[in-house]
Design a protein around this motif. Structure first.
Motif, mmCIF file in Angstrom:
data_model
loop_
_atom_site.group_PDB
_atom_site.id
_atom_site.type_symbol
_atom_site.label_atom_id
_atom_site.label_comp_id
_atom_site.label_asym_id
_atom_site.label_seq_id
_atom_site.Cartn_x
_atom_site.Cartn_y
_atom_site.Cartn_z
ATOM 1 N N ALA A 1 0.352 -1.096 -0.297
ATOM 2 C CA ALA A 1 -0.040 0.226 0.128
ATOM 3 C C ALA A 1 0.927 0.780 0.043
ATOM 4 O O ALA A 1 0.293 2.466 -0.860
ATOM 5 C CB ALA A 1 -0.989 -0.165 1.342
ATOM 6 N N THR A 2 1.658 0.870 0.467
ATOM 7 C CA THR A 2 3.024 2.631 0.603
ATOM 8 C C THR A 2 3.508 2.747 -0.257
ATOM 9 O O THR A 2 3.790 3.749 -0.882
ATOM 10 C CB THR A 2 4.315 2.001 1.890
ATOM 11 N N GLU A 3 3.943 1.657 -0.924
ATOM 12 C CA GLU A 3 4.433 1.881 -2.713
ATOM 13 C C GLU A 3 3.821 2.105 -3.755
ATOM 14 O O GLU A 3 3.999 3.063 -4.594
ATOM 15 C CB GLU A 3 4.806 0.496 -2.858
ATOM 16 N N ILE A 4 2.458 1.670 -3.779
ATOM 17 C CA ILE A 4 1.380 1.893 -4.588
ATOM 18 C C ILE A 4 0.881 3.604 -4.194
ATOM 19 O O ILE A 4 1.003 4.059 -5.242
ATOM 20 C CB ILE A 4 0.417 0.886 -4.388
ATOM 21 N N GLY A 5 0.686 3.592 -2.867
ATOM 22 C CA GLY A 5 0.501 5.041 -2.453
ATOM 23 C C GLY A 5 1.289 6.314 -3.223
ATOM 24 O O GLY A 5 1.349 7.322 -3.696
ATOM 25 N N LYS A 6 2.791 5.877 -3.067
ATOM 26 C CA LYS A 6 4.126 6.584 -3.735
ATOM 27 C C LYS A 6 3.432 6.829 -5.120
ATOM 28 O O LYS A 6 4.016 7.941 -5.684
ATOM 29 C CB LYS A 6 5.404 6.291 -3.242
ATOM 30 N N LYS A 7 3.136 5.654 -5.730
ATOM 31 C CA LYS A 7 3.505 5.460 -7.181
ATOM 32 C C LYS A 7 2.333 6.859 -7.560
ATOM 33 O O LYS A 7 2.235 7.335 -8.843
ATOM 34 C CB LYS A 7 3.163 4.019 -8.278
ATOM 35 N N MET A 8 1.160 7.009 -6.859
ATOM 36 C CA MET A 8 -0.220 7.772 -7.353
ATOM 37 C C MET A 8 0.203 8.838 -6.670
ATOM 38 O O MET A 8 -0.866 10.101 -6.215
ATOM 39 C CB MET A 8 -1.009 7.230 -6.012
ATOM 40 N N GLY A 9 1.541 9.677 -5.364
ATOM 41 C CA GLY A 9 2.396 10.206 -5.270
ATOM 42 C C GLY A 9 1.393 10.648 -3.722
ATOM 43 O O GLY A 9 0.636 11.444 -3.191
ATOM 44 N N ILE A 10 0.852 9.515 -3.083
ATOM 45 C CA ILE A 10 0.534 9.715 -1.855
ATOM 46 C C ILE A 10 1.257 9.440 -1.188
ATOM 47 O O ILE A 10 2.034 8.123 -1.051
ATOM 48 C CB ILE A 10 -1.151 8.945 -1.833
ATOM 49 N N GLU A 11 1.840 10.137 -0.078
ATOM 50 C CA GLU A 11 2.847 9.548 0.572
ATOM 51 C C GLU A 11 1.985 8.728 2.502
ATOM 52 O O GLU A 11 0.807 9.623 2.950
ATOM 53 C CB GLU A 11 3.629 10.781 1.346
ATOM 54 N N SER A 12 2.152 8.391 2.928
ATOM 55 C CA SER A 12 2.030 7.344 3.823
ATOM 56 C C SER A 12 2.485 8.325 5.257
ATOM 57 O O SER A 12 3.619 8.857 4.536
ATOM 58 C CB SER A 12 2.478 6.009 4.311
ATOM 59 N N LYS A 13 1.513 8.649 6.699
ATOM 60 C CA LYS A 13 2.223 9.044 6.962
ATOM 61 C C LYS A 13 2.034 8.061 8.049
ATOM 62 O O LYS A 13 0.681 7.150 8.364
ATOM 63 C CB LYS A 13 0.868 10.176 7.409
#
Lengths: 259, 259
Positions: free
Chosen positions: A45-57
Motif C-alpha cells: 500500500a505504501t509503495e502503490i501510494g507513492k506511485k500515485m503521489g500519496i505519502e503514507s503518514k
C-alpha cells in the motif's frame, strides 16, 4: 464436541514475497478442518501510494489513515492483495472467498475516537457476524479477510490485521474450538532477540507475567502478546506464533500460548 | 413457481457520479425479492492508472488488459469501487457481499485466445457456480459483482460487466425467474438516437429483426442487444434497458425485451 477452526494471520513479509506467499498458500490449502485467513499488506500500500503521489503518514509505527490513504488501502488490501490470494487458493482447490468487514456485514467497527492522535479512518472492532461466517464455513468456503472493516453507515475503516484475526477468533469461539496462528518471519517468541533458535515453546499466564517482568517481551511483541491474551481470555483455545513452518506436522519450533 | 431474481448491471456513468450512485443504491436497496448487482468502472481505472503512470490501451472501445492494467483493474474494480458500493448498501440495510468471479469460484473463465487482437488478460466466461450463489441469496445476502473472473489456475481476468450480468442471469435461470436490468444513461433503446423520448417500449424477436434491418439498432447497441437475446435464448425471462428510474413503480419509459 465443537468442531475445530484455525484462524491464520499472515503479515506483509509473507504477502509481498511471491515465493514465500506461494509456499504459504500451499501449506494453508492443505490444512484440514475449518479455516480462515487474515492478511495484512501495508508495504505494498505504501509503495502503490507513492506511485500515485500519496505519502503514507505513520506515527509510532501506526498508519494515519486520511481519505487518500483509505483509497489506496481499499485498492491494495481489498483489491490487489485479497483477490490475488483468493485466486491462488482457488488454484490449490481451496474454495476461498475474499471479504472486508463490510461484506456480509462480517465485521462492524467504529472510527477510533480522537484523543492525543487522530488516526483518521482507523476502525476499532465492535462485533463479528459469527452466524454468517459459520454459514460460509459450512458451505465449504474459506473466508479470506483483508484488514478493513466498516461502520455500518457507509464508511470503510482501516483495521489492524492482528486485531481482525483475534476478534474473528473470539467471535467464533462459542461455536468452534478455535486456534489462532500468527505467522511472521521469526520462529516464535524469542528469549534472546538476536538468537533465532531461542524460541520459548510454551507461554501461559504465569510465564507471561514473568517474561513481562524480565523485559523479555518488549517493543513490537508487547501489543502482539496483549492481543493473544485478550483472545485467550475471551474463549479462544490456543494461540500459536511462529513462521509458516509451524503449519507442517514436523516443525516443533514455535511458541504456543494458552491461559 | 420459481422465486424471482433481479440482476442489475450499472455502468461507469452511474458508478462514477457520487450523487447518481447514491440515488441508484437507494432504489436498488428497496427492490424486493432476490437481487444481484454487477458493476463496471472503467473510467476510474483509466484515471487511477494515469496517476500511476500506466496508460490504458484500447482497441475498438475494448480495453487491452496487459499485466499492469490488470493490477489497476483489480485494485479499482474489486477494491475501491466494489467495497464502496458494498459499504453504501450496508448503510441502506442491504446485506451486500462483494465478489469477483474468483471468490467462491463463482465465475470460471478462460483467457481469450489470441486471434487478430491480443486482448491480454481478458476472460471469456465458462460457467457460473449457481449452487453457491443460490445459497448466498438464501442466506439473505445480495452479491455485488465486479467485472472480474478467474481461470481456476490462479489467474484473474478482466471480463465485460454486461457479459457477467447475462451469464449470471443465465446460470441462475433454472432456479429463478430471472429479470436482467441494464441501467445506463439513456431512457432505453431509442428509435431516433437524437430524441431521448423515442423509447421503443417493447422488443421481441420479430421486432428485433426488423430494427436490425432498418439499421435502428447499430453501433454500441449491437453487442448489447445480442447479449440480451443470448440471455433470453438461454432461460432468462425478461431484459429491461433504461435509466435507473425504471426501478421505480411509476416510470414507464424504458425498453422491455422478451423472446
Amino acid at each position: 464436541m465443537k468442531p475445530s477452526l484455525s484462524i491464520l494471520k499472515i503479515g506483509g513479509n509473507v504477502i509481498e514475497n511471491k515465493a514465500e506467499l506461494s509456499q504459504f498458500l500451499t501449506l494453508f490449502s492443505k490444512l484440514e478442518g475449518f479455516k480462515i485467513l487474515v492478511h495484512g499488506g501495508g508495504k505494498l500500500a505504501t509503495e502503490i501510494g507513492k506511485k500515485m503521489g500519496i505519502e503514507s503518514k505513520m506515527v509510532g509505527g501506526r498508519r494515519i489513515t486520511d481519505e487518500q490513504s483509505l483509497e489506496v488501502i481499499t485498492m491494495v488490501y481489498a483489491g490487489l492483495t485479497n483477490k490475488r490470494v483468493v485466486a491462488e487458493l482457488q488454484a490449490r482447490n481451496c474454495n476461498a472467498i475474499g471479504l472486508s468487514g463490510a461484506d456480509g456485514n462480517t465485521i462492524q467497527a467504529h472510527k477510533r475516537p480522537v484523543k492525543d492522535i487522530d488516526y483518521g479512518f482507523a476502525g476499532d472492532v465492535d462485533g463479528v457476524n459469527e452466524g454468517l461466517l459459520s454459514h460460509l464455513l459450512t458451505l465449504g468456503l474459506t473466508p479470506v479477510f483483508c484488514a478493513m472493516t466498516h461502520d455500518g453507515k457507509g464508511q470503510l475503516l482501516n483495521t489492524n490485521a492482528d486485531t481482525i484475526a483475534s476478534e474473528v477468533a473470539i467471535g467464533l469461539g462459542e461455536r468452534y474450538e478455535t486456534t489462532l496462528y500468527y505467522c511472521f518471519e521469526k520462529n516464535g517468541v524469542l528469549k534472546d532477540v538476536s538468537d533465532d533458535r531461542s524460541v520459548i515453546q510454551h507461554i501461559d499466564t504465569a510465564t507471561y507475567n514473568e517474561l513481562l517482568e524480565q523485559g523479555i517481551i518488549a517493543d513490537g511483541m508487547l501489543p502482539k502478546m496483549a492481543n493473544c491474551f485478550h483472545a485467550l481470555n475471551n474463549g479462544v483455545t490456543k494461540v500459536c506464533i511462529g513462521n509458516m513452518a509451524m503449519l507442517t506436522q514436523n516443525e516443533k519450533l514455535y511458541t504456543t500460548i494458552t491461559l
